[in-house]
Write a protein that holds these residues in place. Structure first.
Motif, mmCIF file in Angstrom:
data_model
loop_
_atom_site.group_PDB
_atom_site.id
_atom_site.type_symbol
_atom_site.label_atom_id
_atom_site.label_comp_id
_atom_site.label_asym_id
_atom_site.label_seq_id
_atom_site.Cartn_x
_atom_site.Cartn_y
_atom_site.Cartn_z
ATOM 1 N N ASN A 197 87.179 78.649 15.075
ATOM 2 C CA ASN A 197 88.047 77.624 15.669
ATOM 3 C C ASN A 197 88.282 76.458 14.725
ATOM 4 O OD1 ASN A 197 88.943 78.419 18.087
ATOM 5 N ND2 ASN A 197 87.265 77.531 19.281
ATOM 6 N N HIS B 158 89.954 75.643 1.733
ATOM 7 C CA HIS B 158 90.411 74.392 1.133
ATOM 8 C C HIS B 158 89.503 73.291 1.648
ATOM 9 C CE1 HIS B 158 93.910 76.480 -0.269
ATOM 10 N NE2 HIS B 158 94.096 76.939 0.957
ATOM 11 N N ALA C 20 90.670 68.080 2.881
ATOM 12 C CA ALA C 20 91.544 68.964 3.660
ATOM 13 C C ALA C 20 90.891 69.373 4.984
ATOM 14 C CB ALA C 20 91.893 70.203 2.849
ATOM 15 N N SER D 129 91.724 66.236 9.477
ATOM 16 C CA SER D 129 92.978 65.665 9.944
ATOM 17 C C SER D 129 92.640 65.150 11.332
ATOM 18 C CB SER D 129 94.060 66.734 10.001
ATOM 19 O OG SER D 129 93.786 67.609 11.084
ATOM 20 N N ALA E 273 93.647 66.104 14.106
ATOM 21 C CA ALA E 273 93.414 67.221 15.027
ATOM 22 C C ALA E 273 92.069 67.880 14.767
ATOM 23 C CB ALA E 273 94.535 68.248 14.884
ATOM 24 N N MET F 186 98.908 67.943 13.058
ATOM 25 C CA MET F 186 98.818 69.379 13.124
ATOM 26 C C MET F 186 100.225 69.914 13.318
ATOM 27 S SD MET F 186 96.555 71.394 15.868
ATOM 28 C CE MET F 186 97.356 70.436 17.154
ATOM 29 N N ALA G 57 99.398 79.271 5.540
ATOM 30 C CA ALA G 57 99.957 78.261 4.657
ATOM 31 C C ALA G 57 99.045 78.067 3.467
ATOM 32 C CB ALA G 57 100.115 76.949 5.409
ATOM 33 N N ASN H 175 98.311 74.922 2.211
ATOM 34 C CA ASN H 175 97.529 73.686 2.324
ATOM 35 C C ASN H 175 97.093 73.323 3.737
ATOM 36 O OD1 ASN H 175 97.811 73.194 -0.457
ATOM 37 N ND2 ASN H 175 99.880 72.425 -0.090
ATOM 38 N N VAL I 97 95.584 73.785 7.490
ATOM 39 C CA VAL I 97 94.661 74.646 8.215
ATOM 40 C C VAL I 97 95.356 75.051 9.506
ATOM 41 C CG1 VAL I 97 92.394 74.799 9.292
ATOM 42 C CG2 VAL I 97 92.700 73.445 7.228
ATOM 43 N N LEU J 221 95.836 76.447 13.244
ATOM 44 C CA LEU J 221 94.982 76.354 14.420
ATOM 45 C C LEU J 221 95.575 77.167 15.557
ATOM 46 C CD1 LEU J 221 94.182 72.575 14.340
ATOM 47 C CD2 LEU J 221 92.520 74.405 14.113
#
Lengths: 553, 439, 403
Positions: B326, B341, B345, B348, B350, C153, C169, C171, C173, C175
């Motif tokens: 997840n 990455h 990275a 974020s 989220a 996101m 992608a 770069n 992540v 989800l």
């Protein structure tokens, strides 16, 4: 209120003097109680129970046996007496426990006891629950978690024509007469419980797979006014639930007709039953089988009329499945009519002891043999089945090839004079240093013989089942049965214990020692078990569900 | 001459304390409980490094011991759980950490390999050779069924070369971009021809191997793939490439040129041995410098497994495995051949919420039993200030900025952290602090 | 510097005052809403010819003597074409101009494998014979470009258990989202959790830390602002359409909630399976399309009522169409070109592209007339994304949107 209370007390005193001896314990329960658990002879029952359960299984790890012994002692100390002594003290003349539900969802417990030793019983009850209100009237001892509860019990005894006094006993399915009552039983006001617990809604939204499994029970769960649960102790321990399917005349509570739309969701499921009430025979499993599952259902009927049985979204799923399945054998045959229809329903599923593969060493995780057995309609169905099996194998091999795995090699099983023939698929010999992976314990096999078809996860299982057919090993049963045998399951667990241990550590986060102990206890209990049976049976007027547990002697 | 790789010597002003022990256990393992950290401090820094290397370990390697049982399950999720289980056991911290490094380096995904058992064996190879001479590991990797399949080398034949493996070998595994020419890739691809996989095993298919003379990185000969390995890892830029990656992994995401120079020298002089190089690094002044401390962003595994280990708790690997997927760190299924990455990275808004929520659920027992329970972990005292200190000791090496500490105290003082799950809430709050998200 | 300070101060205010976030959520005007694209994939290969039906083509009846029965009940949409009766609500939108149909979409040298075709549509590369380690998806590449201009996101898989190639992608992540609650700060299920959440927010609100610690703090802070925006907006969400009780409708409603909440996710993908109709196609496709029609209608109506429909587009496509000739099992086998749908308040509704020519087949398959990447390009341009960078070339525009 007070004067009423006094009058009640007088009335009760008068009543108890004369009538009490005939009153069944459940007769003390007020009308708003929805579930009653009752025993007329607690002492006899506790005795039976201990005989049935027997001694602590000797196969349990020593530490566990010690813990159980300590636990029993602790219970004895906590109770202040042995269970049988306590049963005599508390309820030599029987007892009833009633449950009623408050508007806020709270459950209230009402207790009516006919103690053998009123003083000891009273002392025990007061010790057991601080908030418990206890009232003694004649040979009766009433207890409830509130004063109102006790008042309700007293009022009921004063007016001994409550509905629980008239509540019918269990009905014997064979004679349709009231059966001899088991020592411990429970009576459920299903109709009220349905309304209370939202069971109606749950039934209406139940998914197809569960409905398929519970098909004989659904009408009863949906419409039966009452159910009786009995616990029999003796040669085995049996828990039986019986529900009346149709409303019984004279019961005012059970006369509301069902809404037509609702019936459609639940009732057609009984149409899937093939034998129904009739007794039928199945091929008996060979010795050492782990389990047998025989469901009295027609899969064909379900697939032919999905819209009759399933919710709209499920119908779409079935249609999407058939859209692919029907093309497996090309336009030559139909999946439902020719393939499923080529077999005589109902089918029986057997789980047999694992056998190591023929060509390679046994994988560390050795799967038991699973065999589906059915009688075939005709030679045409055999051709359809064989062709479809080959297509399935082709698809499976294509997927294996994508994963760069060796394909299953199909070979014919030739008739060696006994008429048994068919197909089996094996993986090539495992030539590596390591033990072969789990799928090396699988050889999908489809055999025919003696008017039967068997589809099995390995050849040995397929052959063993056809041998049973040949030998005419039959077994009579009715309804649905799931039978589990403790000893062979324990052996199968033992055989694959290392991967199972690892799985337990990964799934539960247990240490190796804890996981080990888990399996030792499981095996100890399984070894002590002769069988565990689940049975479901529907007749015109009743549905019964039974769990039976028998220890090995 | 000053060298950042000289062994760090504790002084009375700069001691080997809980903070440094925590740093060592997090970077060279997945962290450790307070009592483990206290033990390390008592034993001194040298013994601590020996401990993470499991020098002289006599107990059987769990990974080897249970490999056959893990082999029974052909699911990538099970492989992942098995690896989590090994990492959580904390028995061979650096071995597991190093295997994670190599999984990021030779990043192979089962999404394409489609053979969980091959993935399991690749991880076992990392466990076995992850700290050996790099030559040994590299030779094992050009024979690794999962890697060969992942980079299409099983379709690299004499008459139909596939350059994928050769290209990544230079670009991502040994030399780094810009340190080779296109002809090198073509010629190396020819050298790797015939390195195939059959029935899940490496096979050298002689008739598919291109035996002609090739020129690779300036050398000429009838080279095989093994020669490519030998030649490529002897290149000076290879030492620099690996030294940079180790510094990024163990010390700092942006290593200085001088550090790289020193570490690559150390690697070359030590006979290109991974273990001795990493040992020098983990003992060094650089590793224990303030510059290195909390200089990296935790990956999801470092965050979750680290939280469990810091509390000395046990949690079902299955549930952690699902959470790792997840959170974007699906072991065994890295997104590309470049691995995960990492660093910034990972963060974020989220993903931060997902991380925070997952930690909350972990402490509140919603991901299965968390034992010992947070309440037991903080049971020593009822005083808010002491409870805050206890939480900071557990999760933050006892080291939090005055601002974080003050706010945590405010949180602990509120009536919100009373109640039965108050301790879990306090741990969750502590783990929400920015400090906890740094490695 | 001062700009940064302002933003921080503002975020702090928002984080500390739940009401502020609510006010902001309420004052968002749809015109300022960034555009959102949803890719809905009909898995298994939907039969395009029985979805958008050539009512007047004699070849259609000749090649499909039995399956052409759907013609009788089709809803005419002009140009001699009709939509399957199950798509009645979509047909209304085609007429009303908020649903476009592009006929005959495909690519040269079509493949017939479910997996390869899926990879081709996902990677936007008809040469994609094998998914390589470095293969990325077209939405993933778009997400990378969008993420470069703002945080958050950008691309999300709905309901799936893993990230499809489409969203892979370089770069970002990827989800997968099943519950929108995952993106609201969680602080336990007890009664005190709302207060506890507020306390956590206070714990993490504006900090003075520098360097990496400061960076993490800033991300956390932004996450909290987004979280409270989302939860306020979700709380404010009022369903303005009746969604049917199906998985597909639930997934679409989840997307609607996120779009209306202004969560900032601009690319969604979801799959809807069961279209591999090799046998007995008529009842299967009928119920599948009905479920699709009802779910999409509710979704469009909901967004429309909230004023977001013109800023949202749904692309509905399948990995391939089916063979023109019906098979012996009342079904159809894997084929090639097929029509696709673009549903949006901003689209130029009606029929686009060239209608299929059943007299001119390529080995029994329809010949494609519009490259699927032309459709992608229109959608990417509409999103404000560098389409050439994503697709690796330029394609003839379809003209799905007013330029």
């Amino acid at each position: 209120m007070t004067s009423l209370g006094l009058r009640v007390v007088f009335a009760v005193g008068w009543l108890l003097a004369g009538v009490a001896a005939q009153v069944l314990p459940r007769g003390c329960m007020p009308d708003d109680v929805l579930v009653v658990v009752e025993a007329s002879d607690a002492v006899a029952f506790v005795g039976d129970l201990f005989v049935t359960l027997g001694a602590v299984p000797k196969d349990l790890p020593e530490t566990v046996r010690t813990e159980i012994a300590l636990g029993l002692t602790a219970i004895r100390l906590g109770l202040g007496a042995t269970p049988s002594v306590l049963a005599r003290q508390l309820a030599q003349g029987g007892f009833a426990v009633g449950l009623r539900f408050g508007k806020d969802g709270a459950v209230e417990m009402l207790l009516a006891l006919r103690p053998g030793d009123a003083k000891a019983a009273r002392a025990f009850l007061l010790k057991a629950g601080e908030a418990l209100q206890v009232v003694e009237r004649g040979e009766w001892l009433f207890a409830a978690s509130s004063g109102a509860g006790c008042d309700a019990l007293l009022a009921q005894v004063a007016a001994p024509n409550g509905r629980w006094a008239k509540w019918p006993g269990a009905v014997d399915l064979a004679t349709n007469a009231v059966a001899a009552e088991s020592p411990l039983r429970a009576y459920l006001d299903l109709k009220a419980l349905r309304a209370h617990g939202g069971l109606d809604q749950k039934l209406a939204n139940m998914v197809g797979a569960v409905r398929f499994l519970l098909a004989p029970m659904l009408p009863a769960l949906w419409s039966a006014p009452r159910a009786t649960i009995e616990l029999h102790a003796g040669a085995s321990l049996r828990l039986t639930m019986r529900a009346e399917q149709a409303p019984v005349a004279g019961d005012a509570n059970a006369s509301t007709p069902m809404a037509a739309g609702d019936v459609a969701v639940v009732l057609p499921w009984r149409e899937l039953l093939v034998a129904g009430q009739k007794e039928r025979t199945i091929i008996a499993p060979p010795d050492g089988a782990l389990a047998v599952l025989s469901l009295d259902r027609s899969v064909r009927k379900l697939l032919e009329q999905p819209e009759h049985f399933l919710l709209p979204a499920e119908v779409t799923q079935v249609q999407a499945f058939l859209a692919v399945a029907d093309q497996l054998d090309g336009p030559r045959s139909s999946f439902v009519t020719d393939l499923v229809g080529g077999l005589v329903a109902p089918f029986t599923l057997y789980v047999l002891a694992p056998t190591p593969p023929f060509l390679s060493d046994a994988p560390l995780l050795l799967l038991p043999g699973i065999a589906l057995l059915a009688r075939t309609q005709n030679a045409q169905s055999e051709r359809v089945l064989s062709r479809t099996a080959q297509v399935f194998l082709l698809i499976g091999n294509a997927e294996r090839a994508q994963r760069h795995e060796a394909p299953f090699v199909l070979r014919k099983v030739n008739d060696l004079g006994d008429g048994v023939h068919g197909l089996t698929a094996t993986l090539p010999e495992w030539r590596k240093q390591t033990l072969p992976p789990t799928e090396y314990g699988i050889e999908p096999s489809l055999l025919f013989g003696f008017d039967h078809m068997v589809l099995a996860s390995n050849l040995a299982a397929a052959q063993a089942m056809l041998l049973q057919v040949k030998n005419g090993a039959q077994q009579a049963l009715s309804g649905d049965v799931l039978l589990l045998h403790g000893m062979p399951i324990a052996a199968a667990v033992e055989q694959s214990q290392r991967p199972l241990l690892l799985a337990r550590m990964l799934d539960e986060g247990e240490s190796e020692a804890t996981a080990n102990r888990f399996y030792e206890i499981a095996k100890g209990l399984l070894r002590a078990l002769d069988f565990l049976a689940l049975r479901m049976h529907a007749s015109a007027s009743h549905t019964s569900f039974e769990i039976e547990l028998r220890r090995r002697s | 001459m000053t060298s950042v790789l000289l062994p760090w010597q504790p002084t009375s002003a700069d001691r080997f304390d809980l903070r440094k022990a925590g740093h060592l256990l997090r970077r060279a393992g997945y962290g450790g409980s307070l009592s483990e950290r206290r033990d390390l401090v008592r034993g001194g820094v040298e013994a601590a490094v020996a401990k993470v290397f499991s020098d002289g370990a006599t107990a059987t390697d769990q990974g080897e011991q249970w490999l056959d049982a893990a082999f029974a399950f052909a699911e990538i999720a099970r492989v992942r759980e098995f690896r989590i289980w090994l990492a959580l056991s904390g028995r061979r911290p650096l071995q597991q950490r190093m295997s994670a490094f190599w999984h990021g380096h030779f990043a192979t995904s089962n999404k394409k390999v489609q053979d969980p058992r091959a993935m399991l064996r690749q991880f076992a190879t990392f466990d076995r050779l992850g700290l050996a001479a790099f030559l040994e590991l590299a030779q094992a990797m050009v024979r690794d069924p999962a890697l060969l399949r992942w980079l299409d080398n099983d379709s690299n034949g004499k008459d139909h070369p596939n350059e994928n493996f050769a290209r990544e070998w230079f670009e991502l595994f040994t030399l780094g971009e810009g340190n080779y020419q296109e002809p090198d890739v073509r010629e190396a691809a020819a050298a790797f021809t015939g390195y195939h996989v059959a029935n899940g095993e490496f096979v050298m298919v002689g008739r598919e191997h291109d035996r002609r003379e090739k020129t690779i990185l300036g050398q000429r000969g009838a080279f095989t793939g093994d020669d490519v390995v030998r030649i490529s890892i002897a290149e000076p830029c290879s030492a620099r490439f690996l030294a940079t990656k180790w510094l990024r992994f163990f010390v700092h995401p942006e290593p200085e040129a001088a550090w790289i120079e020193e570490l690559q020298q150390c690697y070359v002089q030590g006979g290109r041995n991974i273990g001795t190089t990493v040992r020098t690094l983990l003992c060094s002044q650089l590793f224990f410098s303030p510059q290195a401390y909390r200089s990296k962003v935790k990956s999801p595994a470092e965050l979750l497994l680290g939280a469990v280990r810091a509390c000395g708790a046990s949690v079902a690997p299955k549930l952690l495995g699902a959470e790792l997927v997840n959170l974007g760190e699906a072991w065994g299924e890295p997104p590309t051949v470049e691995g995960f990455h990492g660093e910034r990275a990972w963060l974020s808004p989220a993903t931060w919420l997902l991380r925070s929520n997952t930690l909350g659920q972990l402490f509140l027992g919603q991901l299965g039993a968390f034992s010992p329970s947070p309440a037991d972990l903080l049971a020593r005292t009822e005083k808010p200030a002491a409870r805050v200190q206890q939480a900071i000791d557990l999760l933050l090496d006892g080291e939090a900025s005055p601002e974080s500490r003050a706010r945590l105290l405010l949180f602990a003082n509120s009536p919100l952290v009373q109640g039965p799950d108050g301790a879990a809430a306090l741990l969750h709050a502590t783990a929400n602090l920015p400090e906890f998200h740094l490695l | 510097m001062s700009k940064n300070f302002d933003r921080r101060t503002f975020m702090r205010g928002a984080a500390l005052l739940p009401f502020a976030a609510q006010l902001r959520a309420a004052s968002w005007l749809p015109s300022g809403v960034p555009r959102t694209l949803i890719v809905l994939e009909l898995e298994g290969g939907n039969d395009g010819l029985n979805t958008v039906i050539p009512l007047e083509d004699a070849n259609y009846v000749r090649l499909r003597p039995r399956l052409s029965a759907v013609k009788q009940t089709a809803v005419p949409i002009g140009n001699g074409m009709g939509l399957h009766m199950s798509l009645g609500k979509l047909a209304q939108r085609v007429q009303a101009g908020s649903c476009a149909i592009v006929s005959n979409v495909g690519y040269p040298k079509p493949d017939r494998s479910h997996f390869k075709c899926r990879d081709i549509w996902h990677s936007a590369d008809p040469q994609c014979k094998q998914v390589r380690a470095v293969t990325t998806g077209w939405l993933g590449r778009a997400a990378d470009l969008l993420a470069a201009t703002s945080g958050g996101m950008k691309a999300v898989e709905i309901g799936g258990t893993e990230i499809p190639l489409l969203l892979r992608a370089r770069n970002s992540v990827g989800l997968s989202l099943r519950r929108v609650e995952d993106f609201v700060l969680w602080a336990g299920d007890s009664a005190a959790h709302a207060k506890r959440r507020a306390a956590l927010q206070e714990l993490l609100a504006q900090r003075t830390a520098q360097g990496l610690l400061g960076y993490v703090a800033e991300v956390a802070n932004e996450a909290l602002v987004q979280s409270s925006q989302l939860s306020a907006a979700l709380k404010n969400y009022q369903q303005k359409a009746t969604y049917p009780d199906t998985q597909l409708a639930r997934s679409l409603q989840l997307i609607a909630r996120m779009v209306i909440a202004g969560f900032g996710t601009r690319l969604f993908h979801l799959g809807y399976g069961g279209f591999d109709t090799h046998a007995r196609q008529l009842p299967t496709q009928q119920s599948l399309l009905r479920e699709l029609d009802e779910a999409l209608a509710a979704f469009a109506q909901d967004l429309e009522a909230h004023g977001y429909f013109s800023q949202t587009a749904v692309l509905v496509h399948s990995e391939f169409g089916r063979r023109v000739m019906e098979n012996e099992s009342l079904g159809t086998d894997h084929g090639a070109a097929a029509p696709l749908f673009v549903l949006s308040g901003g689209v130029r509704g009606g029929l686009h592209g060239v209608a299929p020519d059943l007299a001119d087949l390529d080995d029994g398959d329809l010949k494609f007339k519009t490259d699927f990447r032309s459709v992608y390009q229109d959608l990417l341009v509409w999103l404000g994304c560098d389409a050439t960078a994503v697709l690796g070339g330029e394609f003839a525009p379809v003209g799905l949107f007013q330029s």
